[in-house]
Enzyme design. Sequence first.
Site, short mmCIF file in Angstrom:
data_model
loop_
_atom_site.label_atom_id
_atom_site.label_comp_id
_atom_site.label_asym_id
_atom_site.label_seq_id
_atom_site.Cartn_x
_atom_site.Cartn_y
_atom_site.Cartn_z
N PHE A 12 11.34 35.81 146.38
CA PHE A 12 12.14 36.37 145.27
C PHE A 12 12.41 37.87 145.49
CE2 PHE A 12 10.99 38.42 141.04
CZ PHE A 12 12.30 38.65 140.67
N THR A 36 6.00 30.03 149.67
CA THR A 36 6.64 30.22 148.36
C THR A 36 8.11 30.66 148.52
OG1 THR A 36 5.85 32.50 148.17
CG2 THR A 36 4.47 30.81 147.17
N GLY A 37 8.46 31.17 149.69
CA GLY A 37 9.85 31.58 149.93
C GLY A 37 10.75 30.38 150.20
N SER A 79 0.10 34.77 143.06
CA SER A 79 -0.26 34.17 141.77
C SER A 79 -1.73 34.35 141.45
CB SER A 79 0.09 32.68 141.80
OG SER A 79 -0.60 32.00 140.79
N TYR A 142 -6.80 37.28 143.51
CA TYR A 142 -5.49 37.85 143.82
C TYR A 142 -5.50 39.37 143.63
CZ TYR A 142 -0.66 39.27 143.16
OH TYR A 142 0.54 39.93 143.24
N ASN A 171 4.88 42.94 136.93
CA ASN A 171 5.59 41.76 136.42
C ASN A 171 7.10 41.80 136.65
OD1 ASN A 171 2.93 41.95 134.82
ND2 ASN A 171 3.62 39.84 134.59
N VAL A 186 6.14 34.12 134.36
CA VAL A 186 6.33 33.58 133.00
C VAL A 186 7.80 33.62 132.55
CG1 VAL A 186 5.74 35.76 131.82
CG2 VAL A 186 5.39 33.57 130.65
N ARG A 210 2.86 42.85 128.71
CA ARG A 210 3.22 43.13 130.10
C ARG A 210 4.39 44.12 130.14
NH1 ARG A 210 -0.82 40.70 130.64
NH2 ARG A 210 -1.39 39.07 132.11
C1 UD1 Z 1 2.30 38.92 137.69
C2 UD1 Z 1 2.75 38.40 139.02
C3 UD1 Z 1 1.88 38.97 140.12
C4 UD1 Z 1 1.97 40.47 140.03
C5 UD1 Z 1 1.53 40.92 138.66
C6 UD1 Z 1 1.74 42.42 138.53
C7 UD1 Z 1 3.85 36.24 139.08
C8 UD1 Z 1 3.71 34.76 139.19
N1 UD1 Z 1 2.71 36.95 139.05
O1 UD1 Z 1 0.99 38.44 137.35
O2 UD1 Z 1 2.33 38.55 141.38
O3 UD1 Z 1 1.20 41.08 141.01
O4 UD1 Z 1 2.33 40.31 137.67
O5 UD1 Z 1 1.31 42.82 137.30
O6 UD1 Z 1 4.95 36.76 139.04
N2 UD1 Z 1 1.85 32.81 130.90
C9 UD1 Z 1 2.14 32.00 129.80
N3 UD1 Z 1 2.86 30.87 130.02
C10 UD1 Z 1 3.29 30.49 131.25
C11 UD1 Z 1 2.98 31.32 132.36
C12 UD1 Z 1 2.25 32.48 132.14
O7 UD1 Z 1 1.73 32.29 128.67
O8 UD1 Z 1 3.94 29.45 131.37
C13 UD1 Z 1 1.11 34.06 130.65
C14 UD1 Z 1 -0.06 34.34 131.57
O9 UD1 Z 1 -1.24 33.75 131.11
C15 UD1 Z 1 -0.09 35.88 131.51
C16 UD1 Z 1 1.38 36.27 131.36
O10 UD1 Z 1 2.04 35.12 130.87
O11 UD1 Z 1 -0.80 36.33 130.37
C17 UD1 Z 1 2.03 36.68 132.68
O12 UD1 Z 1 1.71 35.69 133.64
P1 UD1 Z 1 2.43 35.61 135.06
O13 UD1 Z 1 3.89 35.64 134.91
O14 UD1 Z 1 1.80 34.49 135.82
O15 UD1 Z 1 2.09 37.04 135.70
P2 UD1 Z 1 0.72 37.88 135.88
O16 UD1 Z 1 -0.46 37.02 135.95
O17 UD1 Z 1 0.76 38.98 134.88
#
Ligand code: UD1
Length: 316
Positions: A12, A36-37, A79, A142, A171, A186, A210
């Site tokens: 991405f 993942t790419g 992740s 991670y 994020n 997310v 975030r």
């Molecule tokens: C993300 C990045 C990570 C990066 C970091 C920098 C992704 C997958 N991960 O981690 O590579 O280094 O930011 O800060 O891009 N959540 C939900 N519902 C969902 C999915 C997630 O509620 O369906 C929540 C998670 O529990 C979390 C938040 O959303 O609290 C963000 O999750 P996610 O997008 O996976 O990112 P991070 O773990 O913050």
Amino acid sequence: MASFLVTGGAGFIGSHLVTQLIHRGHTVRVVDNLITGKRRNLDHVSGVEFVEGDLADIGVATRAVEGMDYVLHQAAIPSVPRSVKDPISSNRANIDASVNVLVAARDAGVKRLVYAGSSAAYGDTPTLPKREDMPTNPLSPYALQKLVSEQYGQLFTQLYGFETVTIRYFNVFGPRQDPGSPYSGVISLFASALLEGRQPVIYGDGEQTRDFTYVANVVDGVLRAVETPKASGHVINVATGGRISLNALLRAMNKIVGTNLQPIYQEPRAGDVRDSQADITKAKTLLGYTPIVSLEEGLEKTLEWCRTESTAGSRR
Ligand code: UD1
């Protein structure tokens, strides 16, 4: 014009860097193991040399850096929950490969390596926003792996005089972020749920926050890190500097899409950080960075792209 290796360039964020480099007239090589790419993330650009390979293999890393002026090291398994479930393969992708790329790039006479660090390194330290000189507290394999590779980079600068810069991402979201896995970011998961009329899942109470950053801001920050001589050896946050809860994010996305889909709340994820927000003073003063796309504008652009993709997908 210069030559760039973008590791993870079919991913991405990597694919957005590649697009901008080609647009600026540079020569670009991509190495990606396609875990993942996706090859199709580069379909819209021409003139990119693509090498499929795993950088945890030193031979692949050595061949990949040959003749390159700069390396943008983006390759990772990005992740938190995936690393909690499978720390070994995550370690291999996030640390072993990084050390190989650093050694190979140093030996090949690369001018500078810019590393994709993560705000996950801060963990749940109490102060917001996060400044680069604050203590780190990784809460997941991670986060620890990203921090270790970042410190390897700094060590290579101190010990061998090899120029490195770490940009700590917060994020990142935007077009081409793949919603295809439960480990996806997310915003991509919320977008696909809303556009398909499904209820999105929120882990925990949804009040975690975030600093969601549109990908064009990150591309700008990374390319500034390449061009700014005094940035070598530094760790620099690149984000928007704001924060929003997942509940508020979902409301904003529902509004843009014209839906009113309520979340299904599930147990919080192990290793999850509660709050994340960047102090971007250092990026501003050292790199002359300022966010060019706001969260709201970024969400509009991303949802527009997702809409087009789902229409194209249903035609395929
Ligand atoms: C993300 C990045 C990570 C990066 C970091 C920098 C992704 C997958 N991960 O981690 O590579 O280094 O930011 O800060 O891009 N959540 C939900 N519902 C969902 C999915 C997630 O509620 O369906 C929540 C998670 O529990 C979390 C938040 O959303 O609290 C963000 O999750 P996610 O997008 O996976 O990112 P991070 O773990 O913050």
